[in-house]
Structure formats: C-alpha cells, structure tokens
Design an enzyme around this catalytic site. Sequence first.
Site, PDB file in Angstrom:
ATOM      1  N   HIS A 158       6.874   3.025  11.376  1.00 25.19           N
ATOM      2  CA  HIS A 158       7.459   4.229  10.794  1.00 25.19           C
ATOM      3  C   HIS A 158       6.423   5.348  10.850  1.00 25.19           C
ATOM      4  O   HIS A 158       5.215   5.095  10.674  1.00 25.19           O
ATOM      5  CB  HIS A 158       7.851   3.930   9.341  1.00 25.19           C
ATOM      6  CG  HIS A 158       8.685   4.975   8.687  1.00 25.19           C
ATOM      7  ND1 HIS A 158       8.140   6.143   8.208  1.00 25.19           N
ATOM      8  CD2 HIS A 158      10.019   5.034   8.420  1.00 25.19           C
ATOM      9  CE1 HIS A 158       9.096   6.879   7.669  1.00 25.19           C
ATOM     10  NE2 HIS A 158      10.249   6.231   7.788  1.00 25.19           N
TER      11      HIS A 158
ATOM     12  N   LEU B 245       0.843  -1.196   0.000  1.00 27.35           N
ATOM     13  CA  LEU B 245       0.000   0.000   0.000  1.00 27.35           C
ATOM     14  C   LEU B 245       0.876   1.242   0.000  1.00 27.35           C
ATOM     15  O   LEU B 245       1.644   1.476   0.931  1.00 27.35           O
ATOM     16  CB  LEU B 245      -0.905   0.011   1.235  1.00 27.35           C
ATOM     17  CG  LEU B 245      -1.757   1.262   1.425  1.00 27.35           C
ATOM     18  CD1 LEU B 245      -2.804   1.371   0.315  1.00 27.35           C
ATOM     19  CD2 LEU B 245      -2.434   1.260   2.794  1.00 27.35           C
TER      20      LEU B 245
END
Length: 339
Positions: free
Chosen positions: A231, A127
């Site tokens: 992240h 994605l």
Amino acid sequence: MSAGIVRPIAMDDLDALLDLARGAGAGFTSLPPVREVLEKKIARSLVSFTSTASTPRHERYMFVLEDASGAVCGCCAIEAACGLDEPFYNYRVGLTVQASPSLNVYKRHPTLYLSNDLTGASMLCSLYLRRDARSGGNGALLSRSRFLFMAAFPQRFAEKVIAEMRGVSDENGRSPFWEGLGRHFFDIEYGDAEHVVGQGNKAVIAELMPRHPIYTVLLPPEAQAVLGKVHPETAPALRFLEQERFRYQGYIDIFDGGPAVEAPLRAIRSIRRSLQLPAVVGASRGGDTKPLLIANDKLGAFRCVLADARADREGVHLAPATAEALNIGNGDTVRLCPL
C-alpha cells in the site's frame, strides 16, 4: 532530545489505541478498530512483559509512542513466535515451467502455493504512527525501538524475524487481490474478511482456501499487478526495513497479496550495530553530539528515546532530561544505536 518516548502499552492506553486503529484504515488486520479485540491484545502484552520466557513462545510485546504532551501518537508490536496456536498461512510464490521442444514452447508461470513455512518466526506487526506525528524522527524511533528491545532480550525471539506488509487497496478499501482470488471462495467484501481476520480467525478462512497450486496467469490482470506490492502508505515502512537488511523471499499475504519480508535476527542492522555503555548523566564537557537511539535494559519498564548524545570511552553522555525519560541514573547501562 526527541520529544517522543517509546514504552510498553498499558491498559489505560485502550482509548488511544482504538483511535489509532480507526485511523489506520483498510488492510491493517493486526490493529482492528474493535475495542474488545484491542483490550485482549493489551492484556496479552501485559502478561508477556511479566513472563520469564527463555525461548520464543506465545508472547506479544506491544509498545506505544508518547509525544511531548504525554499523548499516545503511535504503536507497534512484536509477536515472539507466530503460528504456535494455530496454523500461520502465506502464499509462497513459486515457478512452474512448461516446455515442449517439439512445439517450440517454453512457458514460466508464477504459481501460488499455500504454505506454513514462516511458522515459528518472530513477527514485527501493528506499526502505526498518527499522520500529524510523522516528523522529527518519530518514525525511526518507533520502528527501531523494537530492535533495541530484541537486542536486549534475544532469547525471547526466534532466529528469523518477519514482517507482513500491508497490500494494495484503494480509497474505498477494495483489494484487487481479494477480488481476483479470495472472493471466489468467500462471497463477502474485503472489509468483512478483514474484520474476521482482525478477530483472530485468519486460519479459519485460510483453511477454506484452495489447497492446490494457483497459476497467477488465471487471475485478473489487476490482481496479478499487485502481487508482492505494498500500500502507498506502507512504502516508507518497507524502505526502512530494507535498510535494516530485510528482504522479500517470495511469500505474500493470502488476503491482499502484500509481501512478507524477513531477516535473520542477528543480521538486522540496528541489532548488529547496537552497543551497551554506561550512562554518564550531566552536562557534556566538549565533543560533538549526534542523534542516537537510546534504550534502557528493563523488561517491563522498557523506555527508548531518540536523543542528541555523545559516546566515548567513559560511556554515553546524556542530558538529565534524557536520563529521566529513560528512567535511569548515572552509571546505569543503556543500549544505543546510531542513526
């Protein structure tokens, strides 16, 4: 209507996919910026969309998001069943307890166990949405379109669905988890390890990792601090999956320490709430419209859009432009889900 349209990837999208991969940055191992690897991924997806699978097998379905101009601005994919060709590894974060009543000592140590527990699960992957396209509902459209596809063809997917989230790395692509653990067994930079994984050789490296349990207290504090963390750019994707009822169950990536989240297929919110209704194409006669995720039920010609529409006993009332984007006509069945 949203200007974006999600559709299966085509070989003509190779250059656009390569541009997306280059923009994704460090830690995105399922979308390596290597033309030959991406070409193979597209070819595999093309075969998957034409397969007659009635059980989750080796298929990998890849989709792209087109903007109003027809340019590709995002991508996503679904692995029907991971780990069928080669072992699929994660670390399971367990707990080791050491106690001595006579010394008044009681210690609980998080411990990493090399695991194949997630083998056979369907996996959401790849994605990525271009930064300048992250508005107007494009993120929700790209992410949730996969769930409407899975709802339409549940026999092609496993009962458990997982997503490996990108772990923490700095602006230079340095991974604290890799530096604290992996580097001791492979004297290479994290980016080089990423490249190996992106080429499809994750199991080769994993099988050279230590088989014995690893006490996390023996890792540097920087590595301990990022266990199961994502992240910063991945945080919105994690929040979205949590809204869809995905949960972290103690599995992390063996390279960057990012979490794997999971949910039963039929418990995923967008799948559970999706409805099938006939399309009523034309100008709506009264009633309030609201944003709906709408998809056709065509395997190889799958289309999904985010559009303002109205659903009632007659069906879902669509503007002609929406019907055209979905490649459907009046009376055709569509699947929809409210935002």
